[in-house]
Design an enzyme around this catalytic site. Structure first.
Site, PDB file in Angstrom:
ATOM      1  N   ALA A 130       3.965  -2.404   0.365  1.00  0.00           N
ATOM      2  CA  ALA A 130       3.563  -1.194   1.082  1.00  0.00           C
ATOM      3  C   ALA A 130       2.529  -1.497   2.156  1.00  0.00           C
ATOM      4  O   ALA A 130       2.457  -0.389   2.748  1.00  0.00           O
ATOM      5  CB  ALA A 130       3.140  -0.201  -0.088  1.00  0.00           C
ATOM      6  N   ALA A 131       1.823  -2.556   1.844  1.00  0.00           N
ATOM      7  CA  ALA A 131       0.706  -2.667   2.938  1.00  0.00           C
ATOM      8  C   ALA A 131       1.161  -2.853   4.081  1.00  0.00           C
ATOM      9  O   ALA A 131       2.201  -3.603   4.218  1.00  0.00           O
ATOM     10  CB  ALA A 131      -0.428  -3.630   2.309  1.00  0.00           C
ATOM     11  N   PRO A 132       0.472  -2.410   5.391  1.00  0.00           N
ATOM     12  CA  PRO A 132      -1.007  -1.805   5.334  1.00  0.00           C
ATOM     13  C   PRO A 132      -0.959  -0.337   5.305  1.00  0.00           C
ATOM     14  O   PRO A 132      -1.750   0.299   5.334  1.00  0.00           O
ATOM     15  CB  PRO A 132      -1.269  -2.243   6.718  1.00  0.00           C
ATOM     16  CG  PRO A 132      -0.220  -2.364   7.627  1.00  0.00           C
ATOM     17  CD  PRO A 132       1.150  -2.880   6.682  1.00  0.00           C
TER      18      PRO A 132
ATOM     19  N   LYS B  21       4.416   3.225   6.021  1.00  0.00           N
ATOM     20  CA  LYS B  21       5.285   3.838   5.318  1.00  0.00           C
ATOM     21  C   LYS B  21       4.841   4.963   4.008  1.00  0.00           C
ATOM     22  O   LYS B  21       5.260   6.004   3.699  1.00  0.00           O
ATOM     23  CB  LYS B  21       6.531   2.979   4.649  1.00  0.00           C
ATOM     24  CG  LYS B  21       7.079   2.179   5.702  1.00  0.00           C
ATOM     25  CD  LYS B  21       8.113   1.322   5.006  1.00  0.00           C
ATOM     26  CE  LYS B  21       8.973   0.769   6.161  1.00  0.00           C
ATOM     27  NZ  LYS B  21       8.426  -0.076   7.081  1.00  0.00           N
TER      28      LYS B  21
ATOM     29  N   ASP C 206       3.659  -8.846  -7.179  1.00  0.00           N
ATOM     30  CA  ASP C 206       4.433  -9.553  -6.651  1.00  0.00           C
ATOM     31  C   ASP C 206       5.764  -9.022  -6.967  1.00  0.00           C
ATOM     32  O   ASP C 206       6.150  -9.244  -7.933  1.00  0.00           O
ATOM     33  CB  ASP C 206       4.074 -10.954  -6.670  1.00  0.00           C
ATOM     34  CG  ASP C 206       5.071 -11.870  -6.124  1.00  0.00           C
ATOM     35  OD1 ASP C 206       6.108 -11.171  -5.395  1.00  0.00           O
ATOM     36  OD2 ASP C 206       5.211 -13.135  -6.169  1.00  0.00           O
TER      37      ASP C 206
ATOM     38  N   CYS D 117      12.692  -5.614   9.454  1.00  0.00           N
ATOM     39  CA  CYS D 117      12.558  -5.535  10.805  1.00  0.00           C
ATOM     40  C   CYS D 117      13.315  -7.005  11.521  1.00  0.00           C
ATOM     41  O   CYS D 117      12.672  -7.705  12.427  1.00  0.00           O
ATOM     42  CB  CYS D 117      11.017  -5.524  11.434  1.00  0.00           C
ATOM     43  SG  CYS D 117      10.078  -6.500  11.013  1.00  0.00           S
TER      44      CYS D 117
END
Length: 447
Positions: A265-267, A270, A315, A385
């Site tokens: 999720a970071a940074p 989203k 993780d 991406c």
């Protein structure tokens, strides 16, 4: 200001080579370490770093041709960084029209940064670097090598794109990485009505254009100052977020009251958009392995006014350390970033063809870990991406064979291009077609 900018650029390039840092992180760490806060110096340094890195293969080959039989590898990180920056500034940025006096001023500035003794061994080459024809880099090159040098891409990636897309389409894609893509923002309706934010953007002399097909994304047409230095950015009224990233969240289509897992999720781009679409109602569990990156996530959550998200350090290659299931699980795993070479040029030079397969195995472990946490009739959204099929369509094919309870569903909103290998329900965005990061999205329903 010039000395500060070149100091930042030399130091940042050195850290990027030594530690494999991204452009932004290297510059942020360097500016903090050196205590340099001048906005103009930071802006110039960032440009020097990114545009030099973008052309690193061409620049390095040119320098090595001029130094021969000497080599860049024989010099310190600081000297290597200076030589690369010098060639970019004197030969490429200025299109060979820089004056000898200006080149001398650059050398004088850098001499005061690195010291006379450090720079002395290469000073005899500087005149040749200023006058030798750049075309010498193409001598004896294969077609793929020439394309790589002329479009600033690794030869392995040129070869890969030729095979996957065909030469004509691949050339268009490769050429699109020669300049950064447009900047996009996402207006934050958790903090204010969209029309009010648009008025404030106009007052800040930020010109934007609505992105067709997406709910809150806008292309930045013009801005009189850096977006992140505006009051409305600090107030959390918008997020600088590529339209491809916005697309992935809209594909997930979270509703108020749902339980949503945001994995890797970071940074926070989203997570904050998920919360916006959920109107801060329901629950978001955001997972990431990096405590440092999750600290940035926490800052963004606070800035954007998110109330329904919780951070969990984990993780995702291993089972998630929680009980319960999600209505929607969004997995945006680490990838080769081959779709973001134009925005993050340093990524190009850290990779090899083997990197693609290694990354796909990490992504496969994450998909396996996430599968059991999706509710019956819930959705798993997978996005990267990357432009490679190994990290995208081939991985989804593998997943569907091992987990027959999942099936691909249509992706909405219907933007982008169909997936490859017959997976037409998946969607792809291409830099040269859609003016954004290259991107892949698949949506699967669990039955």
């Amino acid at each position: 200001m010039l000395k500060e900018a070149w100091t930042l650029a030399i130091e940042s390039l050195s850290w990027i080579e030594l530690k494999g840092l991204s452009e932004r992180l290297a510059l942020a760490n360097t500016s903090k370490q050196l205590g340099i806060k001048d906005a103009d110096a930071l802006k110039l340094a960032y440009k020097l770093v990114c545009e030099t890195l973008r052309r690193r293969n061409l620049i390095d080959k040119f320098i090595n041709k001029v130094l021969a039989p000497d080599s860049l590898s024989n010099y310190s990180l600081g000297v290597k960084a200076f030589l690369r920056l010098y060639v970019y500034r004197t030969r490429i940025e200025t299109k060979n029209k820089i004056s000898v006096d200006e080149a001398s001023r650059i050398v004088g500035t850098v001499r005061s940064i690195l010291g006379w003794e450090e720079l002395h061994p290469v000073e005899g080459y500087l005149g040749l670097l200023l006058t030798a024809p750049l075309q010498i880099v193409y001598e004896g090159c294969s077609d793929e090598e020439k394309v790589g040098l002329s479009t600033y891409n690794p030869t392995w990636f040129v070869r890969y794109c030729f095979k996957l897309f065909g030469r004509a389409e691949a050339l268009k894609l490769l050429e699109s990485t020669m300049a950064p893509p447009p900047t996009y923002i996402r207006i934050n309706t958790l903090k204010a009505a969209e029309e009010n934010v648009l008025k404030q953007l106009e007052a800040e002399r930020i010109v934007v254009q609505k992105v067709e097909g997406l709910r809150h994304a806008y292309k930045v047409v013009n801005a009189k100052k850096p977006l992140v230095r505006t009051k409305i950015f600090r107030e959390g009224l918008f997020y600088v977020q590529d339209k491809a990233s916005c697309f992935a969240v809209e594909v997930a289509d979270p509703k108020p009251g749902m339980t949503v897992f945001d994995v890797c999720a970071a940074p926070g781009a989203k997570t904050t958009y998920l919360a916006q679409l959920m109107e801060n109602h329901g629950r978001i569990l955001s997972f990431d392995y990096s405590e440092r990156r999750m600290n940035v996530w926490r800052e963004e959550i606070k800035r954007m006014g998110v109330k329904n998200a919780k951070a969990i350090i984990a993780d995702a290659c291993n089972p998630l350390p929680i009980k319960g299931e999600a209505d929607v699980l969004l997995l945006d795993p680490p990838c080769t970033s081959t779709g973001a070479f134009a925005r993050m040029p340093s990524a190009k030079w850290r990779l090899s063809r083997r990197s693609v397969d290694k990354m796909a195995e990490i992504q496969w472990k994450m998909l396996q870990s996430c599968a059991s946490f999706v509710k019956k009739n819930g959705f798993l959204v997978y996005s990267t991406c990357s432009l490679t099929v190994e990290e995208n369509e081939m991985l989804i094919e593998r997943f569907l064979k091992h987990y027959p309870e999942f099936a691909l569903v249509e992706v909405l909103p219907k933007i982008g291009s169909p997936g490859l290998r017959g997976l037409t329900r998946c969607r792809r965005l291409y830099p040269h077609v859609h003016e954004c990061n290259g991107f892949f999205v698949a949506k699967l329903k669990k039955t």
